[in-house]
Design an enzyme around this catalytic site. Structure first.
Site, PDB file in Angstrom:
ATOM      1  N   HIS A  10      -7.747   0.014  -7.136  1.00  0.00           N
ATOM      2  CA  HIS A  10      -6.295   0.067  -7.937  1.00  0.00           C
ATOM      3  C   HIS A  10      -5.738  -0.873  -7.993  1.00  0.00           C
ATOM      4  O   HIS A  10      -5.802  -2.007  -7.131  1.00  0.00           O
ATOM      5  CB  HIS A  10      -5.904   1.437  -7.674  1.00  0.00           C
ATOM      6  CG  HIS A  10      -4.861   1.533  -5.819  1.00  0.00           C
ATOM      7  ND1 HIS A  10      -3.871   0.173  -5.735  1.00  0.00           N
ATOM      8  CD2 HIS A  10      -5.618   1.749  -4.864  1.00  0.00           C
ATOM      9  CE1 HIS A  10      -4.342   0.052  -4.628  1.00  0.00           C
ATOM     10  NE2 HIS A  10      -5.904   1.143  -3.909  1.00  0.00           N
ATOM     11  N   GLU A  83      -8.348   7.616  -0.981  1.00  0.00           N
ATOM     12  CA  GLU A  83      -8.434   7.024  -0.171  1.00  0.00           C
ATOM     13  C   GLU A  83      -8.810   7.925   1.484  1.00  0.00           C
ATOM     14  O   GLU A  83      -8.447   8.687   1.234  1.00  0.00           O
ATOM     15  CB  GLU A  83      -7.506   5.993   0.109  1.00  0.00           C
ATOM     16  CG  GLU A  83      -7.029   5.192   1.672  1.00  0.00           C
ATOM     17  CD  GLU A  83      -8.185   3.801   1.737  1.00  0.00           C
ATOM     18  OE1 GLU A  83      -9.507   4.568   1.909  1.00  0.00           O
ATOM     19  OE2 GLU A  83      -7.860   2.367   1.030  1.00  0.00           O
TER      20      GLU A  83
END
Length: 212
Positions: A10, A83
């Site tokens: 990202h 994550e």
């Protein structure tokens, strides 16, 4: 059967710039990250993807949405692409975590695969198993296809090791910049590294992750 996967970390967030551990905390892109997402989308405009997947956290969703709009893709969101859960370290900077939890930080920094973060965190081994299983599942759904995945820095650490054969415990000697392109291949039995950390489309990109 050969599947190509392009993985994108990202774009930048305020917490990236502060070297603050995000984990499962849902932080949006900052202005730099939004510019990076658009630049990454433009760099992929000529690619033909058979499918596109993204972590369901906002910073990944925003990055993926820019690419999907430019490339005409329908996104599938998957929490398994999140994550690593950093437990009690989440929302702390790396320096704060080291000062507050010195023993735990040492185990984190030295990549102890069995160390599990307190307060609901994952061990490195658990995290790697999650990512390995998710990636293989995606690859098997798209034999001979090209797939986009938008995800996170810790995920890409696991992916590089999976594709290169580097052990979980080895210090990191490769970069993981925000919004860069990372290509791996799957032949039905094994992974391979095609290209890594391509960032010619970016004016700037952080790699604030620890070298461990």
């Amino acid at each position: 059967m050969a599947t190509r996967i392009c993985l994108v970390r990202h774009g930048e967030t305020a917490w990236n710039a502060e070297r603050r551990l995000q984990g499962h905390t849902d932080i949006p892109l900052n202005d730099t990250g939004l510019v990076q997402a658009r630049a990454t989308a433009a760099s992929l405009a000529a690619e033909r993807f058979d499918a596109a997947y993204s972590s369901d956290l906002t910073r990944a969703r925003q990055t993926a949405a820019a690419i999907a709009e430019r490339c005409g893709l329908e996104l599938a969101f998957d929490a398994a692409l999140r994550e690593r859960h950093y437990g009690s370290f989440q929302a702390l900077t790396y320096d704060e975590a080291r000062a507050r939890f010195p023993d735990d930080y040492h185990r984190f920094e030295t990549r102890d695969p069995e160390f599990t973060f307190p307060e609901g965190g994952e061990s490195l081994r658990q995290f790697a198993a999650r990512i390995h299983g998710t990636l293989e599942g995606i690859a098997r759904r798209h034999p001979d296809g090209t797939v986009l995945i938008v995800t996170h820095g810790g995920v890409l650490d696991i992916v590089h090791r999976l594709a290169s054969g580097k052990p979980l415990t080895a210090p990191r000697d490769f970069t993981i910049p925000n919004a860069a392109l990372n290509w791996i291949g799957w032949d039905g039995a094994a992974w391979s590294l095609i290209a890594w950390a391509q960032q010619q489309h970016l004016n700037q990109a952080l790699d604030e992750l620890p070298n461990a």
